[in-house]
Design a protein around this motif. Structure first.
Motif, short mmCIF file in Angstrom:
data_model
loop_
_atom_site.label_atom_id
_atom_site.label_comp_id
_atom_site.label_asym_id
_atom_site.label_seq_id
_atom_site.Cartn_x
_atom_site.Cartn_y
_atom_site.Cartn_z
N ARG A 11 -47.53 -103.07 -67.64
CA ARG A 11 -47.99 -103.93 -68.73
C ARG A 11 -49.46 -104.32 -68.55
N ALA A 12 -49.86 -104.50 -67.30
CA ALA A 12 -51.26 -104.83 -67.04
C ALA A 12 -52.16 -103.69 -67.52
N ILE B 217 -55.86 -101.12 -59.43
CA ILE B 217 -54.74 -100.32 -59.93
C ILE B 217 -55.24 -98.91 -60.27
N ASN B 218 -54.52 -97.92 -59.77
CA ASN B 218 -54.87 -96.52 -60.02
C ASN B 218 -54.30 -96.10 -61.37
N TYR C 53 -43.77 -102.99 -60.45
CA TYR C 53 -44.20 -101.81 -61.18
C TYR C 53 -44.24 -102.09 -62.69
N ALA D 289 -52.25 -92.73 -61.60
CA ALA D 289 -50.93 -92.79 -60.99
C ALA D 289 -49.97 -93.55 -61.88
N VAL D 290 -50.43 -94.67 -62.46
CA VAL D 290 -49.55 -95.50 -63.26
C VAL D 290 -49.16 -94.78 -64.56
N VAL E 80 -47.23 -104.03 -63.49
CA VAL E 80 -48.42 -103.18 -63.42
C VAL E 80 -48.54 -102.32 -64.68
#
Ligand SMILES: Nc1ncnc2c1ncn2[C@@H]1O[C@H](COP(=O)(O)OP(=O)(O)O)[C@@H](O)[C@H]1O
Ligand SMILES: [Mg+2]
Lengths: 301, 250
Positions: free
Chosen positions: A167-168, A181-182, A162, A185-186, A165
């Motif tokens: 940081r991505a 990646i949503n 997580y 949501a993130v 993700v």
């Protein structure tokens, strides 16, 4: 000694505030709403112990949950905008919360005295700690247990998938979407976690100061929230705590004799730090160096 | 049955008809080439297939499903992955982490369960990441930040990242740009292996030796329109194509 315990309390609470902004910043979102979540938590926890007679721990759990719920609700519409527009939208939210509490009266008679929030007068007599005979040192330790707990959780999250993700998304939203990646949501989940931390910090703040008012939750507090992770760097949670110690311990307390000139210095410091160390005090190379010197562990970055 | 079908797809930017009434049918297992001069609409076509912006008109059907309503991240989960013409890695993540965050296919989700999907979940996926790094010749670089990799390594990592999503269709936007002959040869081998594993490939490319050598079928774009389509041999012999490339300029 009490002076230092009191200072440690302030630093602890501000660290929580900074950590709430840290996780949101990881996703590349600059949120000025953290002071608003903090205010919601402060008033909620205060009302629960003072008016409803709750114990401190359930009151803090509730203020944290409420902070999370408000942040989640703010997150959905706010995170559709980016960059400067997001700063302005979250700033507007923070001010709306402040103005709400400026106008918020909810007083109940308790043993002959009226207690509870009273608009511009603020919310006085949040006396759970003194009434239960806690010493300043005990309150300080209580606060730092939470600080350490939250830091540990965030540190672990940071190392999880997580965290990667988050940081991505912070680095490149387009590429993140393109690997499935949503984004909503993130970003909303990061905002929600940040809201939970800010709500917790606010709840603690209300109880150690015993007196809260709308003016404490303004733009300056929102700026502090962002300043800690930005000054400290987004390499790890430790940067945020180092920055909170530096700003609150040294700049605000240590230079108290300078009066309001400190705020000028604070502004100058942020400008200077962002130029000298654009990635914060504890940026990735510095962290690697520290790990090499103290850990002997392979620098996995 | 076609894997991907574009039905008179158009995308206009103001007055620019970046893609203009494009029909395209890609069959499963194909390596399909998409070529054309600079600015002819190749990257826009890729962006439309992955849903970065809406169509002006037309429709795109993938495995009998109209993609119009699907946002980008859900298109990936139906099995469409891509690389970018200008490399877009997560520079401050390690090579290993770049692949880790890309494991969003339904198969990976099912394997990991909810909590480990988001939080831990290294154990089930480690092996696949190692295989992909091996496949891309990056095993020794796995702990390096993506930003610190050399250009060629970054291109290979981006391809590996797309593969980490377990695509049925992979869209490669000029993967050979800036590569030397040896690297192009390796890329060619990789593309053939990807197809051999059952993934269909849409190859957007300028480097003719690669496109002509590896594709089953080629479509040629010029000013957003398809001016020719056929086998590499047919396309090379096409008069309109020669004119677009020689006369149209780059
Ligand atoms: N996001 C955009 N906004 C405006 N114009 C664009 C955009 N993307 C592409 N274009 C225009 O569309 C045309 C096709 O571009 P592109 O698809 O990148 O071509 P190619 O990849 O074949 O070189 C060009 O004229 C380009 O300027
Ligand atoms: Mg292009």
């Amino acid at each position: 000694m009490d002076f230092y315990f009191g200072l440690a309390q302030i630093i602890g609470v501000h660290t929580l505030l900074g950590l709430s902004a840290y996780i949101v910043l990881l996703t590349g979102q600059v949120s000025m709403a953290q002071a608003g979540f903090f205010a919601v938590g402060a008033y909620a926890a205060g009302m629960l112990t003072v008016l409803a007679g709750w114990a401190i721990l359930p009151a803090l759990a509730a203020s944290s949950l409420l902070g999370a719920a408000v942040a989640c609700a703010v997150g959905f519409p706010a995170l559709r905008v980016k960059g400067l527009m997001l700063v302005i939208a979250t700033l507007a939210f923070g001010e709306a919360v402040r103005l709400f509490f400026f106008n918020f009266d909810y007083q109940v008679a308790r043993g002959g005295v009226k207690l509870g929030p009273l608009g511009g007068e603020g919310f006085r007599q949040i006396r759970y700690f003194p009434e239960n005979g806690w010493t300043t040192m005990q309150v300080m330790l209580f606060i730092w247990i939470f600080v350490v707990l939250v830091m540990a959780i965030l540190w672990w999250l940071d190392r999880s998938r997580y965290g990667a993700v988050l940081r991505a998304v912070g680095e490149d939203e387009l590429a993140a979407q393109s690997v499935g990646i949503n984004l909503t949501a993130v970003k909303v989940s990061a905002m929600t976690i940040g809201g939970a931390i800010a709500g917790l910090g606010g709840g603690i703040y209300a109880h150690y100061t015993t007196h809260i008012e709308h003016a404490s939750f303004g733009i300056l507090l929102a700026t502090f929230a962002l300043a800690y992770p930005i000054l400290g760097g987004l390499g790890s949670v430790f940067g945020t705590v180092v920055a909170a110690i530096f700003v609150q311990g040294f700049l605000v307390e240590g230079l108290r004799f300078l009066g309001d000139w400190r705020n000028l210095l604070f502004g100058a410091l942020i400008v200077l730090a962002m130029n000298l160390r654009p990635k914060g005090f504890l940026d990735a190379p510095t962290l690697r160096w520290i790990r090499r010197v103290f850990g002997g562990k392979r620098g996995a970055a | 049955m076609a894997l991907l079908e574009l039905k008179s797809v158009s995308r206009h930017f103001g007055g620019v008809r970046a893609v203009d009434g494009l029909d395209l049918v890609i069959e499963p297992g194909q390596i399909f080439g998409l070529i054309g001069p600079n600015g002819s609409g190749k990257s826009t076509t890729v962006n439309l297939i992955t849903g970065l912006f809406p169509l002006t008109s037309g429709s795109i059907v993938f495995q009998n499903e109209d993609l119009e309503k699907l946002p980008t991240h859900l298109r990936l989960q139906t099995g469409i992955a891509r690389t970018f013409q200008n490399i877009r890695l997560f520079g401050q993540l390690t090579a290993w982490q770049n692949l880790w965050v890309a494991q969003n296919s339904p198969a990976d989700w099912a394997k990991r369960g909810f909590f480990s999907r988001w939080l831990g979940g290294q154990s089930g996926v480690r092996e696949e990441i190692s295989q992909l790094l091996e496949f891309s010749g990056l095993a020794h670089r796995q702990d390096e930040l993506a930003a610190n990799l050399a250009f060629g390594e970054q291109r290979r990592l981006e391809l590996a990242r797309a593969l980490a999503t377990r695509p049925k269709l992979i869209l490669l936007d000029e993967p050979a740009a800036g590569m030397n002959t040896e690297e192009i040869g390796q890329l060619r081998e990789r593309i053939l292996k990807i197809r051999a594993q059952g993934t269909t490939v849409l190859l957007v490319e300028h480097v003719m030796e690669l496109v002509m050598g590896v594709t089953d079928r080629i479509a040629v774009l010029n000013f957003g329109q398809k001016i020719a389509e056929g086998t590499p041999v047919e396309v090379q012999a096409d008069a309109a194509v020669r004119k677009a490339y020689l006369g149209g300029g780059e």
